[in-house]
Design a protein around this motif. Structure first.
Motif, short mmCIF file in Angstrom:
data_model
loop_
_atom_site.label_atom_id
_atom_site.label_comp_id
_atom_site.label_asym_id
_atom_site.label_seq_id
_atom_site.Cartn_x
_atom_site.Cartn_y
_atom_site.Cartn_z
N TYR A 155 87.00 8.92 -12.29
CA TYR A 155 86.35 7.62 -13.07
C TYR A 155 87.35 7.04 -12.97
O TYR A 155 87.36 5.45 -12.31
CB TYR A 155 85.31 8.29 -13.82
N CYS A 156 88.01 7.44 -13.46
CA CYS A 156 89.38 6.18 -14.25
C CYS A 156 90.14 5.41 -13.46
O CYS A 156 90.30 4.80 -12.74
CB CYS A 156 90.84 6.95 -14.82
N ALA A 157 90.30 6.56 -12.10
CA ALA A 157 91.26 6.32 -10.89
C ALA A 157 89.91 4.50 -9.70
O ALA A 157 90.31 4.23 -9.76
CB ALA A 157 90.82 6.77 -9.62
N ALA A 158 88.71 4.86 -9.80
CA ALA A 158 88.09 4.16 -9.48
C ALA A 158 87.46 2.48 -10.59
O ALA A 158 87.60 2.03 -9.98
CB ALA A 158 85.89 4.57 -9.29
N LYS A 159 88.45 2.96 -11.92
CA LYS A 159 87.88 1.89 -12.90
C LYS A 159 89.13 0.56 -12.54
O LYS A 159 89.49 0.12 -12.72
CB LYS A 159 87.14 2.69 -14.16
N PHE A 160 90.32 2.16 -11.95
CA PHE A 160 92.10 1.19 -12.14
C PHE A 160 91.67 0.28 -10.89
O PHE A 160 92.44 -0.74 -10.84
CB PHE A 160 92.67 1.76 -11.49
N ALA A 161 91.08 0.72 -9.66
CA ALA A 161 91.24 0.34 -8.54
C ALA A 161 90.01 -1.10 -8.60
O ALA A 161 90.44 -2.19 -8.34
CB ALA A 161 89.80 0.99 -7.62
N VAL A 162 89.07 -0.46 -9.40
CA VAL A 162 87.99 -2.25 -9.44
C VAL A 162 88.49 -3.21 -10.23
O VAL A 162 88.84 -4.22 -9.56
CB VAL A 162 87.10 -1.95 -10.23
N GLU A 163 89.68 -3.16 -11.36
CA GLU A 163 89.77 -4.34 -11.70
C GLU A 163 91.76 -4.63 -11.23
O GLU A 163 91.74 -5.61 -10.91
CB GLU A 163 91.10 -3.16 -13.25
N GLY A 164 92.29 -3.71 -10.12
CA GLY A 164 93.11 -4.54 -9.36
C GLY A 164 92.79 -5.00 -8.05
O GLY A 164 93.38 -6.43 -8.05
N PHE A 165 91.43 -5.20 -8.10
CA PHE A 165 91.00 -5.49 -6.65
C PHE A 165 90.66 -7.23 -7.37
O PHE A 165 90.74 -7.98 -7.01
CB PHE A 165 89.61 -4.81 -6.69
N LEU A 166 90.09 -6.80 -8.70
CA LEU A 166 89.18 -8.20 -8.72
C LEU A 166 90.19 -9.35 -9.78
O LEU A 166 90.76 -10.29 -9.90
CB LEU A 166 87.74 -8.05 -10.21
N GLU A 167 91.46 -8.67 -10.31
CA GLU A 167 92.49 -9.45 -11.01
C GLU A 167 93.08 -10.20 -9.89
O GLU A 167 93.70 -11.04 -9.93
CB GLU A 167 93.45 -8.16 -11.04
N SER A 168 92.81 -9.26 -8.78
CA SER A 168 94.11 -9.84 -7.34
C SER A 168 93.31 -11.25 -6.68
O SER A 168 93.32 -11.86 -6.50
CB SER A 168 94.03 -8.90 -5.98
N LEU A 169 91.62 -11.15 -6.70
CA LEU A 169 90.36 -11.92 -6.24
C LEU A 169 90.37 -12.55 -7.28
O LEU A 169 90.25 -14.47 -6.82
CB LEU A 169 89.32 -10.79 -5.78
N ALA A 170 90.39 -13.07 -8.38
CA ALA A 170 89.76 -13.68 -9.15
C ALA A 170 91.04 -15.34 -9.44
O ALA A 170 90.31 -16.26 -9.13
CB ALA A 170 90.26 -13.74 -10.18
N PRO A 171 92.01 -15.23 -8.76
CA PRO A 171 92.85 -16.59 -8.62
C PRO A 171 92.59 -17.16 -7.18
O PRO A 171 92.34 -17.92 -6.95
CB PRO A 171 94.44 -16.46 -8.52
N VAL A 172 92.66 -16.23 -6.31
CA VAL A 172 91.30 -16.51 -5.17
C VAL A 172 90.18 -17.29 -5.07
O VAL A 172 90.01 -18.34 -4.64
CB VAL A 172 91.76 -15.77 -4.15
N ALA A 173 89.37 -16.82 -5.44
CA ALA A 173 87.94 -17.19 -5.39
C ALA A 173 88.07 -17.95 -6.44
O ALA A 173 86.99 -19.76 -6.36
CB ALA A 173 87.15 -15.86 -6.22
N ALA A 174 88.72 -18.76 -7.58
CA ALA A 174 88.92 -19.66 -8.38
C ALA A 174 88.90 -21.71 -7.74
O ALA A 174 88.87 -21.79 -7.73
CB ALA A 174 89.57 -19.27 -9.77
N THR A 175 89.98 -20.72 -6.75
CA THR A 175 90.09 -21.77 -5.92
C THR A 175 88.76 -22.15 -5.29
O THR A 175 89.10 -23.91 -4.18
CB THR A 175 92.04 -21.58 -4.91
N THR A 176 87.79 -21.61 -4.67
CA THR A 176 86.35 -22.57 -4.48
C THR A 176 85.55 -22.16 -5.15
O THR A 176 84.44 -22.11 -4.69
CB THR A 176 85.70 -21.66 -3.24
N GLY A 177 85.95 -22.52 -6.92
CA GLY A 177 85.00 -22.80 -7.42
C GLY A 177 83.94 -21.49 -7.95
O GLY A 177 83.69 -21.28 -8.76
N VAL A 178 84.15 -20.11 -7.47
CA VAL A 178 83.90 -19.08 -8.48
C VAL A 178 84.92 -18.47 -9.38
O VAL A 178 86.08 -18.09 -8.70
CB VAL A 178 83.66 -18.01 -6.74
N GLN A 179 83.80 -18.07 -10.28
CA GLN A 179 84.75 -17.05 -11.38
C GLN A 179 84.72 -15.98 -11.24
O GLN A 179 83.80 -15.67 -11.40
CB GLN A 179 84.34 -17.87 -12.60
N VAL A 180 85.75 -14.70 -11.77
CA VAL A 180 86.04 -13.33 -11.52
C VAL A 180 86.40 -13.16 -13.06
O VAL A 180 86.94 -13.77 -13.60
CB VAL A 180 86.25 -12.62 -10.89
#
Length: 282
Positions: A155-180
């Motif tokens: 469970y923690c492995a999956a949730k750690f992966a989720v946070e790494g994925f979204l923390e990486s995506l957040a600034p990229v998505a923000a450049t197009t107006g999407v908040q994460v």
């Protein structure tokens, strides 16, 4: 744009935080597409929606986050029906108790398929539509996405992966107006937890060299859940994140969650977290 014209798709709404979030988002004026893998389990959701008087704002649909065709069909259905998608709330998830020596690798693959790859796939499919609406992605993580918890390895492995994925995506998505954002509950009194409890005696019995540690862990966490917050309280934080003008990336849902998150985020060598979780096993 008024909330009534905004549409949010929520996964895992048969019970717990997902159900409460669907109701509260509708009460806040949003059009809610409340999804679950088995629509035969939607009775509690429909009853809660009716009791809240928001039936006309909630549409119940099937979505299996582990099936790309189901994900694509659900998002396409939202666009066909409403013409826009303003937010996605990734809530669907499964739990897993045990240590890798007993559970094996397949348990990890199964948990990651739902809790991680399901989030990745729905986010990927939704992003073009969220970009068009200036929308947002909100994902239910957990303190288990920050703190590795004994006997919650998969469970923690999956949730750690989720946070790494979204923390990486957040600034990229923000450049197009999407908040994460990710929302991190601590202990929550919900069916998600109660579904795991019946497996505990068997897990203890078959834990081999970890039997004493597993028994101590279960006793400790049972005490923690005596002070668990309600699904409704956790959902209120999710909906506040949904409606905030500028939501933060990381949000905790309780004082306990904030306290433990603070320990982890300032723990450079890992000793502080081990000092917290180690005594759970003795």
């Amino acid at each position: 744009m008024t909330a009534a014209l905004r549409t949010v798709l929520i996964t895992g709404t048969s019970s717990g935080i997902g159900l409460a979030t669907a109701v509260q988002a509708a009460e806040a004026g949003w059009t809610v597409v409340a999804t679950l893998r088995d629509t035969g389990r939607a009775d509690a959701l429909r009853a809660a929606v009716a009791a809240a008087g928001v039936t006309e704002r909630v549409r119940v649909e099937r979505l299996d986050v582990t099936d790309p065709a189901s994900v694509a069909a659900a998002v396409s259905g939202v666009i066909s029906e409403y013409g826009r998608l303003d937010a996605v709330i990734n809530n669907a998830g499964v739990g897993q108790l045990g240590t890798v020596e007993q559970t094996g690798v397949e348990a990890f693959r199964a948990v990651l398929e739902t809790n991680f790859f399901g989030v990745v796939e729905l986010t990927r499919v939704a992003l073009p539509h969220l970009r068009a609406s200036g929308g947002r992605v909100i994902t239910l993580s957990s303190l288990g996405g920050l703190i590795g918890q004994p006997f919650n390895e998969a469970y923690c492995a999956a949730k750690f992966a989720v946070e790494g994925f979204l923390e990486s995506l957040a600034p990229v998505a923000a450049t197009t107006g999407v908040q994460v954002s990710v929302v991190e509950p601590g202990p929550v009194a919900s069916e998600f937890v109660t579904h795991l409890v019946p497996s505990v005696p068997g897990l203890i019995e078959n834990a081999g060299p970890y039997e004493a540690a597993f028994k101590a862990y279960f006793e400790t966490t049972a005490a923690l859940f005596e002070q668990a917050q309600s699904s409704a309280d956790a959902a209120a934080v999710v909906v506040a994140t949904l409606t905030a003008e500028r939501p933060p990336f990381r949000v905790q849902t309780s004082d306990l969650a904030r306290e433990l998150a603070g320990i982890k985020l300032s723990d450079l060598d890992g000793s502080a977290v081990q000092a917290v979780t180690g005594p759970w096993l003795t």
